[in-house]
Design an enzyme around this catalytic site. Structure first.
Site, PDB file in Angstrom:
ATOM      1  N   TYR A   1      -1.118   8.778  -1.615  1.00 46.70           N
ATOM      2  CA  TYR A   1      -0.815   8.549  -3.308  1.00 46.70           C
ATOM      3  C   TYR A   1      -2.088   9.506  -3.820  1.00 46.70           C
ATOM      4  CZ  TYR A   1       2.726   5.040  -3.318  1.00 46.70           C
ATOM      5  OH  TYR A   1       3.791   4.013  -3.035  1.00 46.70           O
ATOM      6  N   GLY A   2      -3.320   9.475  -2.908  1.00 45.90           N
ATOM      7  CA  GLY A   2      -4.639   9.725  -3.289  1.00 45.90           C
ATOM      8  C   GLY A   2      -4.775  10.924  -4.197  1.00 45.90           C
TER       9      GLY A   2
ATOM     10  N   ASP B   1       0.858  -1.235   0.063  1.00 46.26           N
ATOM     11  CA  ASP B   1      -0.051  -0.057   0.005  1.00 46.26           C
ATOM     12  C   ASP B   1       0.895   1.398  -0.021  1.00 46.26           C
ATOM     13  OD1 ASP B   1      -2.115   1.664   0.346  1.00 46.26           O
ATOM     14  OD2 ASP B   1      -1.932   1.823   2.457  1.00 46.26           O
ATOM     15  N   SER B   2       0.374   2.329  -0.181  1.00 49.53           N
ATOM     16  CA  SER B   2       0.814   3.736  -0.238  1.00 49.53           C
ATOM     17  C   SER B   2       1.529   3.989   1.097  1.00 49.53           C
ATOM     18  CB  SER B   2      -0.061   4.731  -0.429  1.00 49.53           C
ATOM     19  OG  SER B   2      -1.043   4.660   0.204  1.00 49.53           O
TER      20      SER B   2
ATOM     21  N   CYS C   1      -4.101  -1.385  -1.962  1.00 52.70           N
ATOM     22  CA  CYS C   1      -4.175   0.104  -2.244  1.00 52.70           C
ATOM     23  C   CYS C   1      -5.386   0.276  -3.379  1.00 52.70           C
ATOM     24  CB  CYS C   1      -3.160   0.815  -2.554  1.00 52.70           C
ATOM     25  SG  CYS C   1      -3.058   2.626  -2.909  1.00 52.70           S
ATOM     26  N   ASN C   2      -6.364   0.994  -3.172  1.00 47.87           N
ATOM     27  CA  ASN C   2      -7.491   1.247  -4.187  1.00 47.87           C
ATOM     28  C   ASN C   2      -7.067   2.317  -5.248  1.00 47.87           C
ATOM     29  OD1 ASN C   2     -10.348   0.042  -3.499  1.00 47.87           O
ATOM     30  ND2 ASN C   2      -9.250   0.235  -1.749  1.00 47.87           N
ATOM     31  N   THR C   3      -6.251   3.221  -4.688  1.00 46.33           N
ATOM     32  CA  THR C   3      -5.773   4.083  -5.485  1.00 46.33           C
ATOM     33  C   THR C   3      -4.783   3.852  -6.650  1.00 46.33           C
ATOM     34  OG1 THR C   3      -5.611   5.743  -3.580  1.00 46.33           O
ATOM     35  CG2 THR C   3      -4.274   6.317  -5.433  1.00 46.33           C
TER      36      THR C   3
ATOM     37  N   CYS D   1     -11.086   2.455   0.228  1.00 43.60           N
ATOM     38  CA  CYS D   1      -9.588   3.046   0.437  1.00 43.60           C
ATOM     39  C   CYS D   1      -9.355   1.898   1.717  1.00 43.60           C
ATOM     40  CB  CYS D   1      -9.590   4.347   0.757  1.00 43.60           C
ATOM     41  SG  CYS D   1      -8.038   5.021   1.365  1.00 43.60           S
ATOM     42  N   THR D   2      -8.144   1.627   1.719  1.00 40.10           N
ATOM     43  CA  THR D   2      -7.740   0.426   2.792  1.00 40.10           C
ATOM     44  C   THR D   2      -7.502   1.444   4.159  1.00 40.10           C
ATOM     45  OG1 THR D   2      -5.756   0.552   1.896  1.00 40.10           O
ATOM     46  CG2 THR D   2      -7.183  -1.343   1.394  1.00 40.10           C
ATOM     47  N   HIS D   3      -7.519   2.472   4.056  1.00 39.83           N
ATOM     48  CA  HIS D   3      -7.355   3.431   5.264  1.00 39.83           C
ATOM     49  C   HIS D   3      -8.595   3.344   6.046  1.00 39.83           C
ATOM     50  CE1 HIS D   3      -3.299   4.679   3.680  1.00 39.83           C
ATOM     51  NE2 HIS D   3      -3.225   5.205   4.857  1.00 39.83           N
TER      52      HIS D   3
ATOM     53  N   GLU E   1      -3.361   8.389   9.149  1.00 39.62           N
ATOM     54  CA  GLU E   1      -2.088   8.377   9.191  1.00 39.62           C
ATOM     55  C   GLU E   1      -1.535   9.256  10.344  1.00 39.62           C
ATOM     56  OE1 GLU E   1       0.501   6.855   6.748  1.00 39.62           O
ATOM     57  OE2 GLU E   1      -1.131   5.515   5.942  1.00 39.62           O
TER      58      GLU E   1
HETATM   59  N1  DGL Z   1      -4.959   3.282   1.140  1.00 42.92           N
HETATM   60  C1  DGL Z   1      -4.844   3.819  -0.300  1.00 42.92           C
HETATM   61  C2  DGL Z   1      -6.035   3.402  -0.958  1.00 42.92           C
HETATM   62  O1  DGL Z   1      -6.601   2.358  -0.524  1.00 42.92           O
HETATM   63  C3  DGL Z   1      -4.155   5.095  -0.530  1.00 42.92           C
HETATM   64  C4  DGL Z   1      -4.566   6.184   0.298  1.00 42.92           C
HETATM   65  C5  DGL Z   1      -3.601   7.307  -0.240  1.00 42.92           C
HETATM   66  O2  DGL Z   1      -2.343   6.993  -0.190  1.00 42.92           O
HETATM   67  O3  DGL Z   1      -4.108   8.211  -0.412  1.00 42.92           O
HETATM   68  O4  DGL Z   1      -6.604   3.874  -1.665  1.00 42.92           O
END
Ligand code: DGL
Length: 283
Positions: A47-48, A15-16, A78-80, A198-200, A164
């Site tokens: 990353y988003g 992931d990011s 990471c969905n992004t 988003c995994t966060h 984060e």
């Molecule tokens: N956790 C990531 C996702 O699933 C990215 C979050 C990010 O880096 O902006 O999209």
């Protein structure tokens, strides 16, 4: 052909940052006999909000790092990355004959199956929402099921920096304010299913649930993708024969101390977790 040497290799997850640990947590529960290598690009998260070109470059670095460790499969938690640049990861992995699992299709299918009123809302990063990847996947699965499912998405740019930085409690006024910025759109749309794309975001699911009517189902994209990945590896005969003893190794691109401070929260453990700091050639 699947040889036993291949089966014994670790599974790579990336992931990011630390959000992908929510996906790793489910994978760990499902596959206690597997070694898993987790890579979080903590020096470059989030990353988003970045462009597709930049995300693609980062994604390639991340994938190549885990491939260099000899993983037998990659779960892109990471969905992004999955929405904006999965082709880059697939290309790098194909050269090594390593299967890639992503986090968009399985939750999209779960949402199509779950929605009763055929209205699905998606929370994601800006890059994920701009890509339209969830809408496209939902349309595809809905068509396959002879359904028509309406979708709407919102870019929740406040969520990743909050998570984060360790702000996740529904008691936190800051968290409640951020959540209330996005939840009214879900009820206005009349959705009965909300994908946390988003995994966060699962770290905020208690606060999100509190701000929404009880009948709205939340889908945790990382967990659903981990279930799909585990089932596919089992079907492909790529799992080890043992049901215990798997080891997890963590790699990050920023401070290992910061990782140790926060990682337990994502994994739901008080256990002291240590990571190895790695330096990617480009950093
Ligand atoms: N956790 C990531 C996702 O699933 C990215 C979050 C990010 O880096 O902006 O999209």
């Amino acid at each position: 052909m699947i040889d036993s040497q291949n089966k014994s290799k670790p599974i790579g997850v990336f992931d990011s940052g630390l959000g992908g640990l929510t996906s790793l947590r489910r994978l760990r529960e499902l596959l206690p006999g597997e070694d898993i290598y987790y890579f979080g690009d903590t020096a470059r998260v989030p990353y988003g909000g970045r462009s597709r070109e930049v995300i693609a470059g980062y994604a390639e670095d991340d994938a190549r790092f885990l491939l260099s460790k000899g993983v037998k499969a990659l779960l892109v938690a990471c969905n992004t990355v999955c929405s904006a640049a999965i082709d880059v990861v697939r290309r790098a992995a194909k050269a090594e004959n390593v299967p890639v699992f992503e986090v968009v299709d399985a939750p999209a299918l779960a949402a199509v199956n779950a929605t009763n009123n055929r209205r699905v809302f998606i929370f994601g990063t800006r890059a994920t929402v701009d890509s339209g990847a969830y809408e496209a996947a939902i349309r595809r699965f809905a068509e396959d099921n002879g359904k028509l499912v309406a979708t709407k998405a919102a870019a929740c740019s406040l969520f990743v920096p909050l998570v984060e930085s360790g702000y996740t409690s529904p008691e936190s006024e800051l968290v409640r304010l951020a959540v209330r910025e996005y939840t009214p759109a879900v009820t206005d749309f009349g959705a009965d299913t909300l994908i946390l794309g988003c995994t966060h975001y699962p770290l905020l699911s208690r606060a999100i649930k509190q701000a929404l009517p009880k009948n709205i189902l939340l889908i945790d994209s990382g967990a659903v993708a981990a279930e799909h990945c585990a089932a596919s590896l089992r079907t492909a005969g790529l799992l080890r024969d043992s049901e215990s003893g798997g080891v997890t190794k963590y790699f990050v691109t920023d401070s290992a101390e910061i990782f140790s401070e926060y990682a337990g929260r994502y994994l739901g453990t008080d256990e002291a977790l240590t990571a190895e700091k790695v330096v990617l050639p480009q950093l």
